[in-house]
Structure formats: structure tokens, C-alpha cells
Design a protein around this motif. Sequence first.
Motif: not given
Length: 209
Positions: A59-75
Motif C-alpha cells: 500500500e505504501l513504502e516509507l524510506r529513511i536515508w540517513s547520512f552521518k557526515w563525521n564518520d561516513g556511516s550511511q543507512r
Amino acid sequence: MVFNFLCTRLLCLLMPLLLALGASAQQAASAANTKPFHNAYQSLCDSLKVAAPDFTKLELELRIWSFKWNDGSQRLIQVQKFKDGSWGAATRDFYYIDDERYNFYGEQFRTPLQQDWSHKWTEIVEKGYLDLPSQQELNARILASGEELFLLEDDHSYTIELLTPNEQRSISYANPKGHQHYYTQLGLEVSEYAKVNSFLSILQNEFVF
């Protein structure tokens, strides 16, 4: 002078990611305010092989893009509501390879979710979190008030997308906690930052990012 220096520093930090995503900040802002539009990070989705939602099942999809600049982690977090009313999610960390490619560390699927997402979704809709303006619009309002922009280079940036068969929407904010604290101290009305942070708290109660 200080404002110009901060802008230059920020642009230098963001440019590799913007090139990898195949869009400028201006294009991303334009996409966030145009309906319908492509996924917020189409080039990134292509590189990571993130498929479009299957709306024969969803029915729907919620996407959360998370970027952490100080250590480069991304999710990337994908929250999905199925047509039978059930909810599921996938949480995936990814990393930079080169100017055009990213790859996942791995995949972690959690189905069903730990919390009552029917209730969470009702709260998200009723409080209008997905109707928030872009950070660019908020920045324009702050400039119009005669204040200078405060740009924080560290901490998290977020893009949250809602994908449905009939509509796609997204909002993007960089370091909303830091900006809310700074502008509140100046006495500016920045309720949008407070709402973004409340929205993120709902999501962070389920996920870690």
C-alpha cells in the motif's frame, strides 16, 4: 565573511556525495517540491539495486536515508505497509566505493516490526509530518527575516520519502537538532525543525540511525 567561509566548507564536503547521487542540491530541492517525481536518490538506488516498491503487494513504502557526515556511516531504512494491513521493514547500511558506486554492507530484515506501526502511522499523518516544507524553504524564510543562516557541517542529514501508487513525496534536513537549538536561542520561530525532530524520534524509537 564567516558565513561565506562556512558555505565554502560545506560545499566542499557535500560535493562528492552530490556527484555520486547524480543531482545538485538545487535539483534535489526542486524534486522535493514537484509531484510526481523520481525517487529522491535515483542514482543511488540504481547503484545499490534498490527496486521500486511492488504496489501489487504494498500500500505504501516509507524510506529513511540517513547520512552521518563525521564518520561516513550511511543507512537506508524501508518501512512497508502491505495490502493486508501488516507492516514490515528492511534496514541496510551502505558505503561509498567510488564516484558512481555504492554497496551494501549487508541486509537486516525485521518482520514484523517491534512496535504498533498502525498507531505510529496514524500519528505521522495526523501531525502532518510528511507535509513539512523542505529545509531550503525554511532557510529562505530565515533569510527573509534578516537573519543569517547557520550551517552545521557535522552530525546527521536525513531524507524521508513516502512512496505510494499515486504519489511520491520527500523532505530533507541536515542536522535538524543543531539548527533547532541555534535558532531557538536566537528567538526565531522554527517549529518546522521541532516537528522534524519529533518525526525522527518516532522513527528512532523503532530503528537506530
